[in-house]
Design a protein around this motif. Structure first.
Motif, short mmCIF file in Angstrom:
data_model
loop_
_atom_site.label_atom_id
_atom_site.label_comp_id
_atom_site.label_asym_id
_atom_site.label_seq_id
_atom_site.Cartn_x
_atom_site.Cartn_y
_atom_site.Cartn_z
N MET A 114 20.39 1.03 -54.41
CA MET A 114 20.22 0.24 -53.50
C MET A 114 21.77 -0.13 -52.80
N LYS A 115 21.98 -0.03 -51.74
CA LYS A 115 23.32 -0.27 -51.28
C LYS A 115 23.23 -1.64 -50.44
N ARG A 116 24.46 -2.26 -50.49
CA ARG A 116 24.38 -3.66 -49.98
C ARG A 116 24.39 -3.50 -48.50
N LEU A 117 23.85 -4.57 -47.58
CA LEU A 117 23.80 -4.30 -46.34
C LEU A 117 25.11 -4.63 -45.55
N PHE A 118 24.88 -4.41 -44.52
CA PHE A 118 26.50 -4.36 -43.79
C PHE A 118 26.82 -6.01 -43.71
N PRO A 119 28.22 -6.21 -43.93
CA PRO A 119 28.64 -7.78 -43.90
C PRO A 119 28.44 -8.25 -42.66
N LEU A 120 28.27 -9.53 -42.36
CA LEU A 120 28.11 -10.11 -41.37
C LEU A 120 29.76 -10.53 -40.40
N LYS A 121 29.53 -10.76 -39.72
CA LYS A 121 30.94 -11.31 -38.72
C LYS A 121 30.80 -12.56 -37.98
N GLY A 173 21.63 -17.45 -53.28
CA GLY A 173 22.75 -18.66 -52.97
C GLY A 173 22.26 -19.84 -52.33
N PRO A 174 23.22 -20.59 -51.91
CA PRO A 174 22.53 -21.87 -51.37
C PRO A 174 21.68 -21.85 -50.02
N THR A 175 20.93 -23.11 -50.20
CA THR A 175 20.00 -23.16 -49.12
C THR A 175 20.80 -24.17 -47.93
N VAL A 176 20.17 -24.26 -46.76
CA VAL A 176 20.89 -25.19 -45.80
C VAL A 176 20.96 -26.55 -46.34
N VAL A 177 20.01 -27.06 -46.87
CA VAL A 177 19.92 -28.45 -47.33
C VAL A 177 20.89 -28.68 -48.58
N SER A 178 21.04 -27.93 -49.23
CA SER A 178 22.05 -28.07 -50.57
C SER A 178 23.51 -27.77 -50.02
N PHE A 179 23.70 -27.48 -48.74
CA PHE A 179 25.10 -27.41 -48.12
C PHE A 179 25.61 -28.77 -47.84
N ALA A 180 24.54 -29.59 -47.49
CA ALA A 180 24.81 -30.78 -47.46
C ALA A 180 25.69 -31.68 -48.23
N THR A 181 25.53 -31.11 -49.57
CA THR A 181 26.63 -31.68 -50.78
C THR A 181 27.19 -30.93 -51.35
N ALA A 182 27.47 -29.56 -50.77
CA ALA A 182 28.03 -28.58 -51.41
C ALA A 182 29.45 -28.57 -51.55
N GLN A 183 30.16 -28.31 -52.58
CA GLN A 183 31.61 -28.39 -52.90
C GLN A 183 32.05 -26.98 -52.09
N LYS A 184 33.48 -27.18 -51.78
CA LYS A 184 34.21 -26.22 -51.23
C LYS A 184 34.26 -24.76 -51.87
N GLU A 185 34.10 -24.76 -53.26
CA GLU A 185 33.93 -23.42 -53.91
C GLU A 185 32.64 -22.54 -53.68
N THR A 186 31.51 -23.69 -53.55
CA THR A 186 30.54 -22.88 -53.04
C THR A 186 30.51 -22.41 -51.45
N ILE A 187 30.84 -23.29 -50.66
CA ILE A 187 30.94 -23.00 -49.20
C ILE A 187 31.96 -21.62 -49.13
N ASP A 188 33.17 -21.56 -49.83
CA ASP A 188 34.15 -20.55 -49.50
C ASP A 188 33.32 -19.26 -50.19
N SER A 189 32.78 -19.25 -51.21
CA SER A 189 32.47 -17.90 -51.64
C SER A 189 31.11 -17.41 -50.90
N PHE A 190 30.31 -18.57 -50.34
CA PHE A 190 29.31 -18.19 -49.49
C PHE A 190 29.58 -17.48 -48.39
N TYR A 191 30.86 -17.88 -47.68
CA TYR A 191 31.29 -17.43 -46.66
C TYR A 191 31.97 -15.97 -46.92
N LYS A 192 32.54 -15.67 -47.98
CA LYS A 192 33.08 -14.47 -48.61
C LYS A 192 32.15 -13.48 -48.69
N ILE A 193 30.77 -13.85 -49.49
CA ILE A 193 29.70 -12.62 -49.72
C ILE A 193 29.20 -12.52 -48.48
N LEU A 194 28.90 -13.30 -47.37
CA LEU A 194 28.39 -12.81 -46.30
C LEU A 194 29.71 -11.81 -45.34
#
Length: 293
Positions: free
Chosen positions: A1-8, A129-150
């Protein structure tokens, strides 16, 4: 299986609620963080419905997901929260539609049921990965890595504070998620196939003996035959968690595969996203790390 195209930047994430009811204030905080990252967010009005502890009845929760996959204006789908309820809608998801309209599906915990089923039913990779509700208390490392993976730029994780239970190297398809959810898929048509996989496991609020019991059941059911390796995330609020490494060693010793614990993914303070359904390399000989191929 190949990964999906990245978002922008400017792409749209659709929010679904396949499981429990959620805190609206936390949802709004999570949406704000997603928008600050540059994404548009579409929130279907149906996700605010309520039935007991669920975010609406089964057909409604499933139809939101089916419609988001069909909607050409939606570039990715993220779950509002976990809890319970995802496995109740598996029979109502339109697997043909999901396969014909591949896009990133993001969630963890109870959403493990949908993540693994998307992989097995459609061959489409997913993001644990994180859900929308969990982002409310997410640390920067979680948010940054989420953005990078997308964005397609999060390809390697070094586990600096992990524990190498059994050293080695392996390659396989990364699959897994919440232990409790996986155990309840046993005996159903959505029981996952972990052959040739590197198995990821995490959980919350389960004492060591229950984790032992669930893993033992999976082992007796043959779920671990053919696995290539094991990596565990956070076991948050689990009584007697000092026993976990010993339990993992006993359960997986017969398979003679590398075992690594301590990845910051799951219910902990940091929830690093994991691209599942595609091959990774896992190395526990020197610097513990996983690398997507």
């Amino acid at each position: 299986m190949k990964r999906l195209f990245p978002l922008k930047s400017g792409d749209t994430l659709g929010v679904c609620a396949p499981s429990a009811r959620f805190d609206i204030e936390k949802l709004n905080l999570g949406i704000q963080i997603l928008e600050n990252l540059g994404f548009k967010v579409k929130v279907p009005k149906e996700i605010f419905k309520k039935k007991r502890y669920l975010a609406g009845d089964d057909m409604l929760r499933a139809s939101v997901i089916n419609n988001l996959f069909l909607d050409p204006d939606i570039d990715g789908i993220i779950c509002a929260r976990g809890g319970f309820g995802a496995m109740r809608i598996l029979d109502h998801l339109n697997w043909k539609r999901i396969k014909q309209n591949p896009k990133p599906f993001i969630g963890f915990s109870d959403s493990t049921a949908i993540l693994l089923s998307i992989i097995s039913e459609t061959g489409t990779p997913v993001i644990h990965g994180p859900t929308v509700v969990s982002f409310a208390t997410a640390q920067k490392e979680t948010i940054d890595s989420f953005y990078k993976i997308l964005m397609g730029s999060f390809d390697k994780i070094e586990i600096t504070n992990g524990q190498i239970i059994k050293p080695g190297e392996c390659t396989g398809v990364l699959k897994g998620g919440n232990i409790s959810t996986i155990s309840h898929l046993l005996g159903t048509r959505f029981q996952p196939d972990f052959k040739d996989s590197i198995l990821f496991l995490e959980d919350i609020g389960e004492p060591a003996y229950k984790i032992d019991r669930m893993l033992t059941q999976m082992k007796m059911a043959g779920l671990f035959k053919g696995i290539q390796g094991v990596i565990t995330g956070v076991f948050k609020d689990c009584d007697n968690d000092e026993y976990i490494e010993e339990i993992l060693s006993e359960i997986f010793d017969p398979y003679n595969v590398p075992i690594l614990s301590g990845l910051d993914s799951g219910h902990g303070k940091v929830n690093l996203p994991l691209y599942m359904g595609i091959d990774i390399e896992m190395d526990t000989k020197k610097i513990a790390k996983i690398h997507w191929i």
